[in-house]
Design a protein around this motif. Structure first.
Motif, mmCIF file in Angstrom:
data_model
loop_
_atom_site.group_PDB
_atom_site.id
_atom_site.type_symbol
_atom_site.label_atom_id
_atom_site.label_comp_id
_atom_site.label_asym_id
_atom_site.label_seq_id
_atom_site.Cartn_x
_atom_site.Cartn_y
_atom_site.Cartn_z
ATOM 1 N N GLU A 35 0.820 -1.220 0.000
ATOM 2 C CA GLU A 35 0.000 0.000 0.000
ATOM 3 C C GLU A 35 0.849 1.263 0.000
ATOM 4 O OE1 GLU A 35 -3.347 0.301 -0.251
ATOM 5 O OE2 GLU A 35 -3.438 -1.874 -0.502
ATOM 6 N N GLY A 36 2.048 1.182 0.578
ATOM 7 C CA GLY A 36 2.886 2.374 0.704
ATOM 8 C C GLY A 36 3.830 2.621 -0.454
ATOM 9 N N ASN A 37 3.808 1.740 -1.466
ATOM 10 C CA ASN A 37 4.705 1.883 -2.617
ATOM 11 C C ASN A 37 6.164 2.057 -2.185
ATOM 12 O OD1 ASN A 37 2.567 1.654 -4.427
ATOM 13 N ND2 ASN A 37 2.153 3.855 -4.311
ATOM 14 N N VAL A 38 6.621 1.178 -1.332
ATOM 15 C CA VAL A 38 7.984 1.220 -0.802
ATOM 16 C C VAL A 38 8.950 0.733 -1.882
ATOM 17 C CG1 VAL A 38 9.499 0.296 1.002
ATOM 18 C CG2 VAL A 38 7.117 0.819 1.526
ATOM 19 N N PRO A 39 10.095 1.417 -2.054
ATOM 20 C CA PRO A 39 11.060 0.969 -3.059
ATOM 21 C C PRO A 39 11.655 -0.401 -2.711
ATOM 22 C CG PRO A 39 11.897 2.867 -1.840
ATOM 23 C CD PRO A 39 10.501 2.633 -1.384
ATOM 24 N N PRO A 40 12.193 -1.095 -3.710
ATOM 25 C CA PRO A 40 12.703 -2.457 -3.486
ATOM 26 C C PRO A 40 13.774 -2.548 -2.400
ATOM 27 C CG PRO A 40 12.545 -2.023 -5.832
ATOM 28 C CD PRO A 40 12.234 -0.743 -5.136
ATOM 29 N N ARG A 44 13.562 -4.930 0.971
ATOM 30 C CA ARG A 44 14.566 -5.928 1.363
ATOM 31 C C ARG A 44 15.019 -5.722 2.798
ATOM 32 N NH1 ARG A 44 16.955 -4.684 -3.946
ATOM 33 N NH2 ARG A 44 16.020 -6.164 -5.387
ATOM 34 N N ILE A 45 15.205 -4.485 3.196
ATOM 35 C CA ILE A 45 15.628 -4.191 4.566
ATOM 36 C C ILE A 45 14.555 -4.631 5.566
ATOM 37 C CG2 ILE A 45 16.184 -2.338 6.204
ATOM 38 C CD1 ILE A 45 18.434 -2.968 4.253
ATOM 39 N N VAL A 46 13.310 -4.320 5.263
ATOM 40 C CA VAL A 46 12.203 -4.698 6.158
ATOM 41 C C VAL A 46 12.124 -6.214 6.295
ATOM 42 C CG1 VAL A 46 9.696 -4.720 6.390
ATOM 43 C CG2 VAL A 46 10.864 -2.605 5.796
ATOM 44 N N TRP A 47 12.192 -6.947 5.181
ATOM 45 C CA TRP A 47 12.106 -8.400 5.235
ATOM 46 C C TRP A 47 13.332 -9.009 5.909
ATOM 47 C CZ3 TRP A 47 7.634 -10.272 5.268
ATOM 48 C CH2 TRP A 47 6.620 -9.774 4.453
#
Length: 73
Positions: A35-40, A44-47
């Protein structure tokens, strides 16, 4: 049922509860990232952070089983 069986069921239930919580956290994070259109790179950092948290929990459980098996804990 014996007291040991209750302890075993309690441990299994708690592990399943934590697995379920991690699953629902992952699903919520996936939804927020979409939903937030987070860049790739940010995805990767979040995951990676989520994976490291789960891996730490699993490693803690393995170490605990090892220590209990050898009589340390």
């Amino acid at each position: 049922m014996l007291h040991e069986h209750f302890e075993l069921l309690e441990k299994i239930g708690l592990d399943l509860l934590f697995a379920g919580i991690f699953f629902f956290i992952g699903m919520a994070i996936k939804d927020v990232l979409n939903e937030g259109n987070v860049p790739p790179f940010g995805r990767r950092i979040v995951w990676l952070v989520l994976f490291l948290g789960c891996a730490g929990f699993i490693i803690k459980g393995v170490i605990q089983l090892f220590w209990e098996g050898t009589g340390i804990g």
